[in-house]
Design a protein around this motif. Sequence first.
Motif, PDB file in Angstrom:
ATOM      1  N   THR A  74      -0.562 -11.068   3.524  1.00  0.00           N
ATOM      2  CA  THR A  74      -1.066 -10.281   2.396  1.00  0.00           C
ATOM      3  C   THR A  74      -2.210  -9.378   2.832  1.00  0.00           C
ATOM      4  O   THR A  74      -2.254  -8.189   2.491  1.00  0.00           O
ATOM      5  N   GLN A  97      -2.318  -5.269   2.836  1.00  0.00           N
ATOM      6  CA  GLN A  97      -3.342  -4.553   2.073  1.00  0.00           C
ATOM      7  C   GLN A  97      -4.124  -3.608   2.969  1.00  0.00           C
ATOM      8  O   GLN A  97      -4.439  -2.479   2.572  1.00  0.00           O
ATOM      9  N   ARG A 141      -1.829  -0.670   3.662  1.00  0.00           N
ATOM     10  CA  ARG A 141      -1.710   0.220   2.499  1.00  0.00           C
ATOM     11  C   ARG A 141      -2.964   1.067   2.307  1.00  0.00           C
ATOM     12  O   ARG A 141      -2.882   2.244   1.961  1.00  0.00           O
ATOM     13  N   SER A 142      -4.124   0.433   2.490  1.00  0.00           N
ATOM     14  CA  SER A 142      -5.383   1.150   2.250  1.00  0.00           C
ATOM     15  C   SER A 142      -5.750   2.106   3.376  1.00  0.00           C
ATOM     16  O   SER A 142      -6.671   2.910   3.227  1.00  0.00           O
TER      17      SER A 142
END
Length: 455
Positions: free
Chosen positions: A284, A288, A291-292
């Motif tokens: 996870t 993240q 994605r960021s």
Amino acid sequence: MEFKDFGLHADIERALTAKRYTQPTPIQSQAIPVLLEGRDLCGIAQTGTGKTAAFSLPSLDYMLSNPRPRTPRGCRMLVLSPTRELAAQIAQSCRDYGRFTKLSVATVFGGVPINRQIRDLSQGVDILVATPGRLLDLVDQRALRLDDVEIFVLDEADQMMDMGFIHSLRRVAKILPKQRQNLFFSATMPKEIAALAQQFLHDPVTVSVAPQATTAEKIRQRVTFVEQKEKQALLHHVLRSEEIDRALIFTRTKHGADRVVRHLKGAGIDAFAIHGNKSQGQRTTALQAFRSGQVRLLVATDIAARGIDVSGVSHVINFEIPNVPEQYVHRIGRTARAGAEGIAISFVAPDERTYLRDIERVTRTRAEPVALPDGFTEMVRNLPKPAQPPRNTGGKGRDPQRQREDALRKKADGAPSRGPRREAAGEGAQPQRKRRFRPRRGGVGAHKGAVQRVG
């Protein structure tokens, strides 16, 4: 056609407006009217075409138009997903589309404690997104009942088959109530998947928006033939010569993904790995960070090849091409999403040429051949040594990726990252007392002059 032409519930239209969604994709244009009529649907569309909204929007509309109280340990809509990451993404999309409603969404999958999921389900939920294994675990523990399911969605059915979930799916089919609406989605539809669809669907409408096993039109495909042992040097060259926003790098094995990351770190290139041996927290956090934009490179096995909607992936690099042609389609489908353009680069070793021919035959496309760069022999000779593999100990031997992930997770939570123990204790903190080991009288080490161990 626009979303407002479907006549969806006003609260759903508000959510679509907030997300600036106006025009539906082809799969949405064809599927939503059918589902609003209550028909079963068999949807065939390659990944990245908007299947999640295609089934979630009409389902939310149905539940808002036909409100019912939640039943303990029950759910009105059940969505089955092959992977944890896809399940979490589907649940988040449902929450986004239902943000102005009181409909509840829960997610259950393995890799995390089951007790919290049992508590979340105790009062019942409207929408449950699950992976097959954890779903049946909850059913076996009588923490979940499926006799209230009104809408059943099976997403990425072909990957379910590839991952060996066929027996679990057959069992789920027996538990579900007979009176329900069924939605069956798959990127490909071989004979085995069609036979599985017959077990779930009743007089379905079939919607297909892309030929089977095709690749996105806006993906520029390139291939370079290279020896297996020289691929790492070629990867370093590509990463430094291409204008990369975000890149997904695919390997066939978990150990191969970790090995690529260690080589990249040895060359001063930051990257995370994601595969089945990583904990759910690590996976996870890595996604993240990807994605960021905190990490531009994600090295993955095929666990990440489907359903992970990460915007801005400019490149997909097949460090090792898959031995299943359909998997190639799913991999490169991570780029050129939502109308954007993308680049797919494949490194092909001599023993992989057969796989490439199978891919070209199934996809009916040929990648553009690209020669090895000038001075490649020197690049191979000067390849930096890989970073040392992590040891399963604390302190200095901790996995560097885990340390980075821990720091990112704490930063997101507003907590400071781990520093020296003296700083973590805080100014003025009392030092911990050392515990002394004192052997029992007459026991081992009780002889005169026995050493007392400290710590």
